[in-house]
Write a protein that holds these residues in place. Structure first.
Motif, PDB file in Angstrom:
ATOM      1  N   LEU A   1       0.832  -1.197   0.000  1.00  0.00           N
ATOM      2  CA  LEU A   1       0.000   0.000   0.000  1.00  0.00           C
ATOM      3  C   LEU A   1       0.869   1.249   0.000  1.00  0.00           C
ATOM      4  O   LEU A   1       0.603   2.203  -0.738  1.00  0.00           O
ATOM      5  CB  LEU A   1      -0.961   0.006   1.190  1.00  0.00           C
ATOM      6  CG  LEU A   1      -1.813   1.256   1.340  1.00  0.00           C
ATOM      7  CD1 LEU A   1      -2.623   1.547   0.079  1.00  0.00           C
ATOM      8  CD2 LEU A   1      -2.722   1.132   2.563  1.00  0.00           C
ATOM      9  N   ALA A   2       1.916   1.261   0.803  1.00  0.00           N
ATOM     10  CA  ALA A   2       2.821   2.425   0.835  1.00  0.00           C
ATOM     11  C   ALA A   2       3.424   2.665  -0.552  1.00  0.00           C
ATOM     12  O   ALA A   2       3.521   3.817  -0.990  1.00  0.00           O
ATOM     13  CB  ALA A   2       3.916   2.220   1.878  1.00  0.00           C
ATOM     14  N   ALA A   3       3.794   1.602  -1.244  1.00  0.00           N
ATOM     15  CA  ALA A   3       4.357   1.740  -2.590  1.00  0.00           C
ATOM     16  C   ALA A   3       3.318   2.281  -3.566  1.00  0.00           C
ATOM     17  O   ALA A   3       3.624   3.159  -4.384  1.00  0.00           O
ATOM     18  CB  ALA A   3       4.898   0.395  -3.077  1.00  0.00           C
ATOM     19  N   ALA A   4       2.092   1.779  -3.473  1.00  0.00           N
ATOM     20  CA  ALA A   4       1.023   2.257  -4.356  1.00  0.00           C
ATOM     21  C   ALA A   4       0.707   3.722  -4.083  1.00  0.00           C
ATOM     22  O   ALA A   4       0.484   4.500  -5.018  1.00  0.00           O
ATOM     23  CB  ALA A   4      -0.229   1.399  -4.180  1.00  0.00           C
ATOM     24  N   LEU A   5       0.704   4.102  -2.818  1.00  0.00           N
ATOM     25  CA  LEU A   5       0.447   5.498  -2.468  1.00  0.00           C
ATOM     26  C   LEU A   5       1.588   6.391  -2.964  1.00  0.00           C
ATOM     27  O   LEU A   5       1.338   7.501  -3.448  1.00  0.00           O
ATOM     28  CB  LEU A   5       0.255   5.636  -0.959  1.00  0.00           C
ATOM     29  CG  LEU A   5      -1.033   5.024  -0.414  1.00  0.00           C
ATOM     30  CD1 LEU A   5      -0.985   4.948   1.114  1.00  0.00           C
ATOM     31  CD2 LEU A   5      -2.252   5.801  -0.878  1.00  0.00           C
ATOM     32  N   ALA A   6       2.821   5.908  -2.868  1.00  0.00           N
ATOM     33  CA  ALA A   6       3.963   6.680  -3.379  1.00  0.00           C
ATOM     34  C   ALA A   6       3.833   6.869  -4.888  1.00  0.00           C
ATOM     35  O   ALA A   6       4.099   7.961  -5.403  1.00  0.00           O
ATOM     36  CB  ALA A   6       5.272   5.977  -3.023  1.00  0.00           C
ATOM     37  N   ASP A   7       3.405   5.820  -5.587  1.00  0.00           N
ATOM     38  CA  ASP A   7       3.189   5.934  -7.040  1.00  0.00           C
ATOM     39  C   ASP A   7       2.115   6.974  -7.359  1.00  0.00           C
ATOM     40  O   ASP A   7       2.145   7.603  -8.411  1.00  0.00           O
ATOM     41  CB  ASP A   7       2.789   4.592  -7.648  1.00  0.00           C
ATOM     42  CG  ASP A   7       3.951   3.613  -7.727  1.00  0.00           C
ATOM     43  OD1 ASP A   7       5.122   4.040  -7.582  1.00  0.00           O
ATOM     44  OD2 ASP A   7       3.687   2.409  -7.931  1.00  0.00           O
TER      45      ASP A   7
END
Length: 76
Positions: free
Chosen positions: A12-18
């Motif tokens: 989720l953190a990676a998706a939010l960063a994207d």
């Protein structure tokens, strides 16, 4: 935190960063806690909050909470 919860938080953190939102994510069951720190201005946008909620749901979370506490370094 279980391995599954850790993996979901990291994904989720990676998706939010994207999506342009740099936050840390902590999982508490199906609750995703976004540690907002420097992302507070971006989270003022209702569309960004809606996007964050949709991404959390896509990663298995049912609720999202924002932790707006200052980082320990900021509190000094």
């Amino acid at each position: 935190m279980s391995d599954g919860a850790h993996a979901a938080s990291a994904a989720l953190a990676a998706a939010l960063a994207d999506a342009g939102l740099d936050v840390e994510v902590e999982a508490h069951g199906r609750l995703a806690v976004l540690l907002a720190r420097g992302a507070v201005p971006a989270l003022a946008d209702p569309a960004m909050r809606q996007r964050a909620t949709a991404l959390a749901a896509a990663h298995g979370f049912s609720h999202v909470a924002l932790d707006l506490s200052p980082a320990e370094d900021d509190a000094r």
